[in-house]
Design a protein around this motif. Structure first.
Motif, short mmCIF file in Angstrom:
data_model
loop_
_atom_site.label_atom_id
_atom_site.label_comp_id
_atom_site.label_asym_id
_atom_site.label_seq_id
_atom_site.Cartn_x
_atom_site.Cartn_y
_atom_site.Cartn_z
N UNK A 1 0.95 -1.16 -0.06
CA UNK A 1 -0.08 -0.07 0.24
C UNK A 1 0.74 1.25 -0.08
N UNK A 2 0.66 2.28 -0.71
CA UNK A 2 1.62 3.44 -1.06
C UNK A 2 2.81 3.11 -1.21
N UNK A 3 3.33 2.09 -1.78
CA UNK A 3 4.66 1.74 -2.21
C UNK A 3 5.60 1.25 -0.83
N UNK A 4 4.93 1.22 0.06
CA UNK A 4 5.65 0.68 1.45
C UNK A 4 5.16 -0.18 2.01
N UNK A 5 5.85 -1.45 2.34
CA UNK A 5 5.24 -2.35 2.80
C UNK A 5 4.50 -2.52 4.40
N UNK A 6 3.17 -2.81 4.69
CA UNK A 6 2.79 -2.52 6.04
C UNK A 6 3.37 -3.70 7.09
N UNK A 7 3.23 -3.36 8.19
CA UNK A 7 4.03 -4.08 9.38
C UNK A 7 3.73 -5.64 9.08
N UNK A 8 2.40 -5.89 8.69
CA UNK A 8 1.98 -7.49 8.40
C UNK A 8 2.82 -7.94 7.28
N UNK A 9 3.07 -7.16 6.24
CA UNK A 9 3.69 -7.29 5.00
C UNK A 9 5.29 -7.60 5.41
N UNK A 10 5.65 -6.83 5.83
CA UNK A 10 7.13 -7.03 6.72
C UNK A 10 7.38 -8.26 7.53
N UNK A 11 6.37 -8.86 8.19
CA UNK A 11 6.43 -9.94 8.93
C UNK A 11 6.64 -10.99 8.11
N UNK A 12 5.60 -11.15 7.06
CA UNK A 12 5.50 -12.19 5.77
C UNK A 12 6.67 -12.25 4.95
N UNK A 13 7.23 -11.07 4.62
CA UNK A 13 8.41 -11.04 3.77
C UNK A 13 9.73 -11.54 4.66
N UNK A 14 9.75 -11.41 5.91
CA UNK A 14 10.79 -12.03 6.69
C UNK A 14 10.64 -13.67 6.85
N UNK A 15 9.42 -14.22 6.86
CA UNK A 15 9.11 -15.42 6.93
C UNK A 15 9.49 -16.14 5.65
N UNK A 16 9.21 -15.33 4.52
CA UNK A 16 9.89 -15.96 3.32
C UNK A 16 11.20 -15.92 2.90
N UNK B 1 -0.39 -12.42 -2.62
CA UNK B 1 -0.03 -12.93 -1.23
C UNK B 1 -0.68 -12.37 -0.21
N UNK B 2 -1.58 -13.25 0.40
CA UNK B 2 -2.37 -12.46 1.50
C UNK B 2 -1.79 -13.29 2.89
N UNK B 3 -1.54 -14.32 2.83
CA UNK B 3 -0.84 -15.12 3.97
C UNK B 3 0.41 -15.97 3.86
N UNK B 4 1.10 -16.17 4.69
CA UNK B 4 2.35 -17.33 4.46
C UNK B 4 1.99 -18.20 5.43
N UNK B 5 2.38 -19.41 5.08
CA UNK B 5 2.66 -20.50 6.41
C UNK B 5 3.83 -21.14 5.95
#
Length: 133
Positions: free
Chosen positions: A84-99, A125-129
């Motif tokens: 959103x707005x060309x900056x990852x949200x906090x939740x997206x940062x967590x998913x990126x770190x999981x990946x 990508x909405x969720x990562x497991x």
């Protein structure tokens, strides 16, 4: 006597509510049910970050075209996380770190995709497991 009337009215309302809920569920279009997890855990083969989002490349055996997106390539499945707005949200940062952790450790992941991205025509990508084993 008042309690008996209240109980009867409650049962009738409950039956009507359940019937209306089931009727409403049956009226949903079939496309509303396509969002899902990838069928199996799969290895992430490559990741790429851009200003607009994060791309995850998966091994072909684990990733299907869940939402029948036009940009999906079965030989090289790519999922797209839109910022959103060309900056990852906090939740997206967590998913990126999981990946990133999955790539570093060679652990497989499952991806939940809710829709097709309107620009890239790829599954979102909405969720990562992350596989714990």
């Amino acid at each position: 006597m008042l309690t008996k009337n209240a109980l009867r009215a409650g049962k009738t309302l409950l039956k009507l509510s359940v019937r209306n809920l089931l009727t409403g569920a049956l009226l949903l279009p079939a496309t509303g049910w396509t969002a899902d997890w990838t069928p199996t855990y799969g290895a992430v083969t490559f990741t790429r970050s851009t200003v607009a989002g994060f791309f995850v490349y998966m091994e072909p055996t684990a990733a299907t075209n869940i939402n029948t997106c036009a940009g999906h390539n079965a030989a090289e499945p790519i999922f797209h996380m839109v910022y959103p707005s060309n900056v990852p949200s906090e939740a997206q940062k967590v998913m990126i770190s999981q990946i990133s952790l999955a790539v570093a450790l060679g652990k497989p992941v499952k991806i939940y995709s809710a829709a097709c991205n309107t620009t890239s025509k790829l599954n979102t990508i909405n969720e990562i497991l992350l596989d714990a084993n």
